[in-house]
Scaffold this active site. Structure first.
Site, mmCIF file in Angstrom:
data_model
loop_
_atom_site.group_PDB
_atom_site.id
_atom_site.type_symbol
_atom_site.label_atom_id
_atom_site.label_comp_id
_atom_site.label_asym_id
_atom_site.label_seq_id
_atom_site.Cartn_x
_atom_site.Cartn_y
_atom_site.Cartn_z
ATOM 1 N N ASN A 202 -7.284 -1.436 -3.811
ATOM 2 C CA ASN A 202 -8.465 -2.292 -3.935
ATOM 3 C C ASN A 202 -9.003 -2.260 -5.356
ATOM 4 O O ASN A 202 -8.839 -1.258 -6.071
ATOM 5 C CB ASN A 202 -9.603 -1.813 -3.017
ATOM 6 C CG ASN A 202 -9.243 -1.851 -1.552
ATOM 7 O OD1 ASN A 202 -8.561 -2.759 -1.096
ATOM 8 N ND2 ASN A 202 -9.704 -0.851 -0.817
ATOM 9 N N GLY B 45 -9.085 1.967 -3.882
ATOM 10 C CA GLY B 45 -8.428 1.866 -2.592
ATOM 11 C C GLY B 45 -7.906 3.241 -2.225
ATOM 12 O O GLY B 45 -7.383 3.960 -3.089
ATOM 13 N N GLY C 217 -5.325 4.337 -0.571
ATOM 14 C CA GLY C 217 -3.914 4.582 -0.830
ATOM 15 C C GLY C 217 -3.624 4.733 -2.309
ATOM 16 O O GLY C 217 -2.958 5.690 -2.736
ATOM 17 N N ALA C 218 -4.100 3.780 -3.104
ATOM 18 C CA ALA C 218 -3.874 3.833 -4.547
ATOM 19 C C ALA C 218 -4.508 5.075 -5.154
ATOM 20 O O ALA C 218 -3.917 5.746 -6.009
ATOM 21 C CB ALA C 218 -4.422 2.570 -5.204
ATOM 22 N N ALA D 251 -14.573 9.331 -4.805
ATOM 23 C CA ALA D 251 -13.130 9.574 -4.638
ATOM 24 C C ALA D 251 -12.788 11.032 -4.370
ATOM 25 O O ALA D 251 -11.624 11.414 -4.443
ATOM 26 C CB ALA D 251 -12.383 9.089 -5.880
ATOM 27 N N ALA D 252 -13.794 11.837 -4.036
ATOM 28 C CA ALA D 252 -13.543 13.270 -3.838
ATOM 29 C C ALA D 252 -12.525 13.523 -2.736
ATOM 30 O O ALA D 252 -11.622 14.361 -2.874
ATOM 31 C CB ALA D 252 -14.850 13.988 -3.523
ATOM 32 N N GLY D 253 -12.656 12.795 -1.628
ATOM 33 C CA GLY D 253 -11.723 12.978 -0.531
ATOM 34 C C GLY D 253 -10.303 12.578 -0.905
ATOM 35 O O GLY D 253 -9.328 13.221 -0.484
ATOM 36 N N ASP D 254 -10.170 11.530 -1.709
ATOM 37 C CA ASP D 254 -8.845 11.096 -2.145
ATOM 38 C C ASP D 254 -8.227 12.100 -3.114
ATOM 39 O O ASP D 254 -7.020 12.366 -3.056
ATOM 40 C CB ASP D 254 -8.933 9.719 -2.799
ATOM 41 C CG ASP D 254 -9.375 8.646 -1.821
ATOM 42 O OD1 ASP D 254 -9.110 8.805 -0.606
ATOM 43 O OD2 ASP D 254 -9.995 7.657 -2.253
ATOM 44 N N GLY E 298 -16.849 7.126 -10.575
ATOM 45 C CA GLY E 298 -15.759 6.196 -10.364
ATOM 46 C C GLY E 298 -14.770 6.694 -9.335
ATOM 47 O O GLY E 298 -14.920 7.770 -8.755
#
Length: 299
Positions: free
Chosen positions: A12, A40, A42-43, A243-246, A281
């Site tokens: 995304n 996103g 996945g990305a 984005a911490a979880g990613d 970010g």
């Protein structure tokens, strides 16, 4: 060992507005700043895995618009193999994200091209089967998640499902999962409302291993062999939790693929999450391996 990680998921463009506080329904709040950042789940997790040291390939779909060009360029520049990514005519996925000064966020996702990522090709299936770890999330069609997990299981690839965002899962999908990563909301959704000490038992009835992320409190791990442990978080100054979880999940895939003990892999992933929240970010905040190591070894 450099683990081969395949991420099947969404891409995304994140439209991020920063403000003193999040608006209430029907309210307009004057913002501090605005940025556009490729993201996103996945990305983000593909970039996180690549920056954490994994040889990472991304499977997904981007649009034919300018956002798609930018998404492809950002992942490629981050070291992610984009050779199998599909281009779908029309718009790319977009996420509208509001972040307050305490680092809390509110997110609305429009899937766009991600909806077109259906029906795995023979090449995509072979890529999954040749990997050490497959990492999936739930921002793409669930039939594709199911197919990817089946391909991983058939090929002897370790499979990780980050069951986010929370969705009703088709019967049998969790049978293909080696390690489930969820937060408390997602765990509640999957188990139909189990809370407290019952939630891990309910999840372990469905999958052999579970990581329950607890935000600033760290993570909890349990498996069917009887392990049940809390892995504390690292303390840092928080700028943005988007984005911490990613960062956590991408780093966990790499650490587990390297053959680390699972609790040590989770601790290392906690360090990745801590490194991420220090920046604003999504993809732009995902940490490098050196940044993860600096926190991991400092504690």
């Amino acid at each position: 060992m450099t683990p081969r990680v395949v991420v099947a998921g969404s891409a995304n463009m994140d439209l991020v507005g920063l403000a003193e506080r999040l608006p209430r329904p029907g309210e307009t709040v004057l913002g501090d700043d605005f940025v556009m950042i490729p993201g996103g789940k996945g990305a983000n997790q593909a970039i996180a895995a690549a920056r954490a040291g994994g040889k990472t390939a991304f499977l997904g779909a981007i649009g034919s618009d300018a956002f798609g060009v930018t998404l492809n360029a950002r992942l490629d520049a981050s070291g992610v193999d984009m050779s199998r990514v599909r281009t779908s005519y029309g718009s790319s996925g977009v996420a509208v994200i509001m972040v307050d000064r305490a680092g809390e966020n509110s997110i609305l996702v429009s899937p766009g091209a991600n909806r077109s990522f259906t029906g795995l090709t023979d090449d995509e299936t072979a890529t999954i089967a040749a990997a050490d770890v497959l990492l999936c999330q739930q921002e793409i069609p669930l039939e594709t998640v199911f197919a990817a997990l089946r391909a991983g299981r058939a090929g002897g690839t370790r499979t990780i499902l980050n069951a986010a965002p929370a969705r009703d899962l088709p019967a049998g999908l969790l049978d293909e999962v080696d390690l489930l990563v969820v937060n408390e909301t997602e765990a509640h959704e999957i188990t139909g409302g189990a809370v407290g000490g019952d939630v891990m038992a309910a999840l372990l009835a469905l999958v052999p291993r579970v990581v329950l992320t607890l935000s600033g409190a760290g993570s909890r791990y349990a498996d069917r062999d009887g392990a049940d442990a809390h892995v504390p978080a690292f303390r840092v100054e928080v700028a943005d939790t988007t984005a911490a979880g990613d960062a956590f999940t991408g780093a966990l895939a790499v650490a587990w693929g390297e053959g680390r003990d699972i609790l040590d892999a989770i601790r290392w992933a906690n360090a990745a999450g801590a490194a991420c929240v220090r920046k604003v970010g999504a993809s732009s905040a995902l940490p490098t391996r050196d940044e993860i190591e600096s926190i991991y070894h400092a504690a």
